[in-house]
Design a protein around this motif. Structure first.
Motif: not given
Ligand code: SAM
Ligand code: SF4
Length: 450
Positions: A274, A289, A292-293, A296, A329, A332-333
């Motif tokens: 991460g 990021d 993460r994107r 999402g 990471l 949150e994931t």
């Protein structure tokens, strides 16, 4: 088998990834026309060790197994052929025969379609043979069309090799440059697999989502298009693909998770770390990021998608802050499944020579901390399935008498107390209990039409 082929016996021991499992199956397909049938090691005229070079101590494991086989070969007065295949064979070549002269054949991961010629050469010349060349053509397309059934869940290699050169990884050296099979060959193999009983196909590649293959009309398709074409095959119920790289998760592929009804809501997407600083030194070509994107966008496309990943802790120079970024990471994931490893030096890769190697004790502590969270997330994900209903593809019997087992859409093993379910059929079940690595269910629909 040809009518003239006499019965010979074969045992293949497979280490490593699903690609190796697939390769072993294809080696057996190549040898079947010569009369080779698969048996236990002690009864085999020929033993192939299909090796993996990803983990540490791959060669020690190989040489210890070769020691065991030497005793077996000697007890038969030498009447046994021993072959070493796969990534260790590719990486170490002649070294293997120098250390273990009872080995007859070293065949690299790209050359096994030549096994019949290589065996003939050994038999004619009575000396060991080494073939670690990379062929000009795609090896998969040089293999026989005749394939043994893999059962209801089948693997199909569509891509091999890698051009990414992550600084910790041996794959670009042992599997060669990234290459995509043509779409027509993949579609034909998929149809054969379905005719042989496959209901689910998992497309394989070291960088499977980098696949870009020649289409039948001469244009180039991406993986999303290939998945759409595969979804049109009657009798095929499910599709998956593995392993993907974040850089190659394009918009079309993410949209497939919304639009392709046969694509299962599960994705293995290795992130490794991460920390952007570590990702840069790993030469991953993406930052945290971007991951993460993508997560999402995947969840927007397919809200129930379950995610899996790979992590490396203790990469050279990894600080406490870098490791904390990985933990952040992960928290949150939320992962349904994950594989995590301590960094291990692979000779010949850039990171192996880095000066700032991390202490083993630090690696151990970080791995334990990470795995505790990943385990909780996996158990939590499994617990969240209790009370839900979904389709399960049944593959065979469970561990205990009177049970049948299969796979959920999210790849978990599912067990029901009913022995009469035909392998290869799909049924809707209700999950009644979760275990750390599997789910117990009861049948609520007899059988779903293909
Ligand atoms: N192609 C995939 C990718 O892009 O991540 C995976 C390749 S590798 C066969 C599977 C996993 O092994 C990697 O994702 C990585 O986590 C782990 N791995 C590879 N080399 C490693 C090393 N030197 N030390 C520790 N883990 C390693
Ligand atoms: Fe290895 Fe995967 Fe990186 Fe390629 S992308 S070098 S296979 S970890």
């Amino acid at each position: 088998m040809t009518e003239t082929a006499s019965r010979r016996t074969l045992h293949i021991t497979t280490w490593g990834c699903q690609m190796n499992v697939y390769d072993s199956g294809r080696m057996a397909d190549v040898l079947r026309p010569l009369g080779y049938q698969q048996v236990a090691t002690q009864d085999a005229d020929m033993v192939i060790l299909n090796t993996c070079h990803i983990r540490e101590r791959a060669s020690e494991k190989l040489f210890s197994e070769l020691g065991r086989l030497r005793a077996l070969k000697e007890s038969r007065g030498g009447a046994m052929m021993i072959a070493v295949a796969g990534c260790v064979a590719q990486a170490e070549g002649a070294e293997i025969i120098a250390r273990a002269p009872h080995v007859d054949l070293v065949v690299g991961s790209q050359a096994y379609y030549r096994l019949p010629e290589l065996i003939a050469e050994i038999e004619a010349k009575r000396r060991a043979v080494i073939d670690t060349d990379f062929p000009a053509a795609q090896k998969f397309d040089l293999l026989p069309e005749d394939q043994a059934s893999q059962g209801p869940i089948a693997f199909l290699a569509i891509q091999e090799g890698c051009d990414k050169f992550c600084t910790f990884c041996v794959v670009p050296y042992t599997r060669g440059a990234e290459a995509s099979r043509p779409a027509a060959a993949i579609l034909a193999e998929a149809r054969r697999l379905v005719a042989g009983g496959a209901r689910e196909i998992a497309l394989l590649g070291q960088n499977v989502n980098a696949w870009h293959g020649k289409a039948p009309d001469g244009s180039t398709w991406n993986l999303a298009r290939l998945l759409a074409e595969l979804a049109d095959i009657d009798g095929l119920a499910r599709l998956r693909y593995t392993t993907s790289h974040p850089r190659d998760m394009d918009a079309a592929l993410i949209a497939s998770h919304r639009d392709n009804p046969k694509l299962m809501p599960f994705l293995h997407l290795p992130v490794q770390s991460g920390s952007d600083a570590v990702l840069a030194r790993m030469n991953r070509r993406h930052d945290a990021d971007l991951f993460r994107r993508i997560v999402g966008e995947l969840r927007a496309a397919r809200p129930d998608i379950a995610l899996s990943s790979d992590f490396i802790v203790g990469f050279p120079g990894e600080t406490d802050a870098d490791f904390a970024a990985t933990m952040q990471l992960v928290r949150e994931t939320g992962f349904a499944l994950a594989y995590s490893f301590k960094y291990s030096r692979r000779p010949g890769t850039p990171a192996a020579d880095a000066a700032d190697q991390i202490d083993e004790a630090v690696k151990d502590a970080r791995l334990q901390e990470l795995q505790a969270v990943l385990r909780d997330q996996q158990h939590g994900f499994n617990r969240a399935q209790v009370g839900r209903s979904f389709e399960v593809l049944f593959t065979g019997t469970g561990r205990h008498p009177g049970q049948s087992a299969g796979r959920s859409p999210y790849l978990q093993p599912v067990v029901v107390n009913d022995a009469d379910i035909v392998p290869g059929t799909l049924h809707t079940v209700k999950i009644v209990q979760s275990n750390p690595n599997s789910l117990m269910a009861s049948l609520i629909q007899e059988q779903i039409a293909a």
